[in-house]
Design a protein around this motif. Structure first.
Motif, PDB file in Angstrom:
ATOM      1  N   GLY A 100      59.430  25.509  53.836  1.00 61.45           N
ATOM      2  CA  GLY A 100      58.616  24.502  53.184  1.00 61.45           C
ATOM      3  C   GLY A 100      57.122  24.617  53.304  1.00 61.45           C
ATOM      4  N   PRO A 101      56.443  23.734  52.549  1.00 57.71           N
ATOM      5  CA  PRO A 101      54.985  23.700  52.578  1.00 57.71           C
ATOM      6  C   PRO A 101      54.494  23.319  53.975  1.00 57.71           C
ATOM      7  N   GLY A 102      53.349  23.810  54.319  1.00 57.08           N
ATOM      8  CA  GLY A 102      52.810  23.569  55.653  1.00 57.08           C
ATOM      9  C   GLY A 102      53.131  24.704  56.604  1.00 57.08           C
ATOM     10  N   TYR A 103      54.189  25.452  56.325  1.00 62.71           N
ATOM     11  CA  TYR A 103      54.576  26.591  57.153  1.00 62.71           C
ATOM     12  C   TYR A 103      54.357  27.909  56.442  1.00 62.71           C
ATOM     13  N   CYS A 104      54.158  27.856  55.127  1.00 62.63           N
ATOM     14  CA  CYS A 104      54.046  29.088  54.338  1.00 62.63           C
ATOM     15  C   CYS A 104      52.632  29.240  53.771  1.00 62.63           C
ATOM     16  N   SER A 105      52.234  30.491  53.647  1.00 65.79           N
ATOM     17  CA  SER A 105      50.948  30.810  53.033  1.00 65.79           C
ATOM     18  C   SER A 105      51.118  32.068  52.191  1.00 65.79           C
ATOM     19  N   SER A 106      50.141  32.290  51.340  1.00 60.90           N
ATOM     20  CA  SER A 106      50.160  33.466  50.475  1.00 60.90           C
ATOM     21  C   SER A 106      48.772  34.088  50.477  1.00 60.90           C
ATOM     22  N   ILE A 115      52.742  26.150  49.421  1.00 58.78           N
ATOM     23  CA  ILE A 115      53.594  27.307  49.123  1.00 58.78           C
ATOM     24  C   ILE A 115      54.975  27.067  49.735  1.00 58.78           C
ATOM     25  N   VAL A 116      56.026  27.336  48.975  1.00 62.51           N
ATOM     26  CA  VAL A 116      57.394  27.305  49.490  1.00 62.51           C
ATOM     27  C   VAL A 116      58.042  28.646  49.173  1.00 62.51           C
ATOM     28  N   ALA A 117      59.015  29.036  49.998  1.00 56.98           N
ATOM     29  CA  ALA A 117      59.656  30.338  49.801  1.00 56.98           C
ATOM     30  C   ALA A 117      61.137  30.229  50.127  1.00 56.98           C
ATOM     31  N   LEU A 118      61.908  31.114  49.542  1.00 53.11           N
ATOM     32  CA  LEU A 118      63.320  31.255  49.860  1.00 53.11           C
ATOM     33  C   LEU A 118      63.463  32.534  50.663  1.00 53.11           C
ATOM     34  N   GLY A 119      63.808  32.385  51.941  1.00 54.09           N
ATOM     35  CA  GLY A 119      63.888  33.552  52.817  1.00 54.09           C
ATOM     36  C   GLY A 119      64.632  33.222  54.093  1.00 54.09           C
ATOM     37  N   THR A 120      64.512  34.099  55.061  1.00 51.78           N
ATOM     38  CA  THR A 120      65.122  33.875  56.366  1.00 51.78           C
ATOM     39  C   THR A 120      64.014  33.882  57.416  1.00 51.78           C
ATOM     40  N   MET A 121      64.314  33.284  58.561  1.00 53.03           N
ATOM     41  CA  MET A 121      63.365  33.245  59.670  1.00 53.03           C
ATOM     42  C   MET A 121      63.939  34.063  60.818  1.00 53.03           C
ATOM     43  N   ALA A 122      63.061  34.738  61.541  1.00 52.78           N
ATOM     44  CA  ALA A 122      63.478  35.537  62.693  1.00 52.78           C
ATOM     45  C   ALA A 122      62.554  35.232  63.858  1.00 52.78           C
ATOM     46  N   PRO A 151      54.335  35.858  43.287  1.00 53.87           N
ATOM     47  CA  PRO A 151      54.905  37.072  43.879  1.00 53.87           C
ATOM     48  C   PRO A 151      55.181  36.863  45.375  1.00 53.87           C
ATOM     49  N   VAL A 152      56.263  37.463  45.860  1.00 58.10           N
ATOM     50  CA  VAL A 152      56.619  37.324  47.274  1.00 58.10           C
ATOM     51  C   VAL A 152      55.769  38.216  48.166  1.00 58.10           C
ATOM     52  N   ASN A 153      55.127  39.246  47.596  1.00 61.78           N
ATOM     53  CA  ASN A 153      54.231  40.092  48.397  1.00 61.78           C
ATOM     54  C   ASN A 153      53.092  39.236  48.925  1.00 61.78           C
ATOM     55  N   GLY A 154      52.889  39.247  50.219  1.00 63.16           N
ATOM     56  CA  GLY A 154      51.817  38.480  50.825  1.00 63.16           C
ATOM     57  C   GLY A 154      52.203  37.073  51.224  1.00 63.16           C
ATOM     58  N   VAL A 155      53.469  36.673  51.018  1.00 65.91           N
ATOM     59  CA  VAL A 155      53.918  35.352  51.447  1.00 65.91           C
ATOM     60  C   VAL A 155      54.430  35.457  52.882  1.00 65.91           C
TER      61      VAL A 155
END
Length: 163
Positions: A100-106, A115-122, A151-155
């Protein structure tokens, strides 16, 4: 007694709906999609000179729905939210989640905190968590009231170990 039964039945039918609406902070308008359940929500913008915007994440079977909503009024102290845009997505793996927003940047939108993204966390070596395998990303364009694919590059999405 029989003349009161329809009125009693109507009151009993409405009581749970009103109780749920007050507990859900007037979110009844948020759940307009059939067979969906709300699994998360967050504030997107709460600037004093503009309307408040929020995002609600719904689980609809195997699909996720992300809704952008604008606060359009109040019922007592509770906000009333009106959907203005939504995205429907399917998770590529069970580990993928909406970050979610607040945790993601581009890097392409460095001043945008929506910014929001669909991904996994490690988990990282320092105990924090960082995104990996980001397959899609969006930013909230509040002027147009749209969620725009980016684009997901840089997220990058990150959470400190203490969060």
């Amino acid at each position: 007694m029989s003349r009161y039964l329809p009125a009693i039945a109507a009151l009993l039918a409405l009581t749970p709906a009103f109780a749920h609406a007050s507990e859900a902070r007037a979110k009844t308008s948020r759940l307009a999609t059939d067979n969906c359940s709300e699994i998360g929500s967050s504030m997107v913008s709460n600037a004093p000179a503009s309307p408040a915007y929020g995002a609600t994440q719904l689980q609809c079977g195997q699909q996720l729905v992300l809704r952008l909503e604008r606060e359009t009024g109040r019922v007592g102290n509770n906000p009333v939210w009106t959907p203005v845009d939504q995205i429907v997505m399917t998770k590529p793996t069970p580990r993928h989640e909406l970050l979610g927003p607040g945790y993601c940047s581009s890097s392409q939108f460095p001043d945008d905190a929506t910014i929001v993204a669909l991904g996994t966390m490690a988990e990282q070596a320092d105990g924090s968590y960082g995104s990996e395998n980001v397959v899609a990303a969006w930013r909230f364009d509040l002027k147009r009231e749209k969620m725009v694919a980016i684009p997901v590059n840089g997220v990058l999405c990150a959470v400190d170990g203490g969060d």
